[in-house]
Design a protein around this motif. Structure first.
Motif, mmCIF file in Angstrom:
data_model
loop_
_atom_site.group_PDB
_atom_site.id
_atom_site.type_symbol
_atom_site.label_atom_id
_atom_site.label_comp_id
_atom_site.label_asym_id
_atom_site.label_seq_id
_atom_site.Cartn_x
_atom_site.Cartn_y
_atom_site.Cartn_z
ATOM 1 N N ASN B 30 0.825 -1.222 0.000
ATOM 2 C CA ASN B 30 0.000 0.000 0.000
ATOM 3 C C ASN B 30 0.855 1.265 0.000
ATOM 4 N N LEU B 31 1.887 1.270 0.864
ATOM 5 C CA LEU B 31 2.754 2.447 0.965
ATOM 6 C C LEU B 31 3.538 2.637 -0.335
ATOM 7 N N TYR B 34 1.442 4.411 -2.777
ATOM 8 C CA TYR B 34 1.420 5.866 -2.538
ATOM 9 C C TYR B 34 2.679 6.504 -3.134
ATOM 10 N N TYR B 85 7.247 3.438 8.908
ATOM 11 C CA TYR B 85 6.480 3.013 7.734
ATOM 12 C C TYR B 85 5.011 2.790 8.084
ATOM 13 N N GLU B 89 1.925 5.100 6.536
ATOM 14 C CA GLU B 89 0.828 4.524 5.764
ATOM 15 C C GLU B 89 -0.526 4.932 6.350
ATOM 16 N N LYS B 93 -3.418 7.187 4.497
ATOM 17 C CA LYS B 93 -4.790 6.676 4.347
ATOM 18 C C LYS B 93 -5.781 7.706 4.862
#
Lengths: 21, 231
Positions: B30-31, B34, B85, B89, B93
């Protein structure tokens, strides 16, 4: 839960704090 | 069994390590998404910064606690990176939901933001291990096997290590607490004490960026200033 007082308004996030909005 | 300061510290450490078991020392999928969504991909800068600050942290930790503790410093740093991290994240979000945008290029390419976030994560790790406890409380057990009583790794030590102004560190604290609801009551209290120290003392020291901002505010804001004919 803790007693921390959250002072930021809903329209203030990390982006605004670092002038990145 | 009755709660003792050492038992409480051990529980906090186990909890922190447990919470971070599933977090990797690399950005999650997910990170990474981004990062990829940014106009300028910050991945390489993020990794390079972590390498540089990791060396600085281990070295300074060794100097403060003892040369045999450089490895321990590296372990603390690695745990801090996982937390960095994880919280980044969660922050992104939350910002995505709030602003309905997915491109955080400016924020994710802001070195001060990353350094502040990492410093906060490291301060949480150090406080969990009892190495950044303020001595006003009366005890400091150095529960991670380090006798930190004779050393000076208490806040604001971390700011000097990563070369960050207290004013910039202050910006990240509230969002950090919001983004990680698993932080213990003691850690939140610790961060609040850091906040108060900054507000009451450290942000007012010579060289603080606060003075330039106050000057700009007094002059009506930099953006509103009249341009000179030359420019």
């Amino acid at each position: 839960s803790h007693d921390y007082h959250f002072g930021l308004e809903d329209h203030e996030g990390i982006s605004e704090l670092f002038d990145c909005d | 069994p009755p709660q003792t300061p050492i038992r409480a510290a051990m529980t906090s450490i186990q909890q922190l390590r447990g919470d971070l078991t599933s977090s990797g020392d690399q950005p999650s999928t997910n990170l990474a998404t981004y990062f990829k969504n940014c106009t300028v991909d910050p991945t390489q800068d993020v990794l390079k910064r972590l390498e540089t600050l990791g060396q600085a942290f281990s070295q300074r930790f060794g100097q403060a606690v003892g040369p045999r503790c450089i490895v321990l410093g590296r372990q603390r740093f690695n745990l801090g990176v996982k937390l960095y991290y994880k919280v980044m994240e969660a922050m992104l979000k939350s910002e995505e939901k709030r602003l309905s945008v997915q491109n955080f290029s400016k924020l994710l390419n802001d070195s001060t933001f990353h350094t502040s976030l990492l410093a906060c994560a490291l301060e949480v790790v150090m406080a969990t291990y009892g190495e950044s406890s303020f001595r006003t409380g009366g005890y400091n057990h150095g529960s991670g096997g380090v006798d930190a009583a004779e050393t000076n790794v208490c806040f604001p030590w971390i700011l000097d290590v990563v070369n960050l102004s207290a004013f910039d560190f202050y910006k990240v604290i509230e969002s950090f607490i919001k983004a990680d609801p698993t932080l213990s009551k003691d850690i939140v209290k610790h961060l609040e004490t850091c906040e108060n120290l900054i507000m009451e003392r450290i942000a007012w020291r010579t060289g603080s960026p606060l003075f330039e901002l106050l000057k700009q505010e007094h002059e009506g804001g930099a953006a509103e200033q009249v341009e000179t004919p030359a420019s």
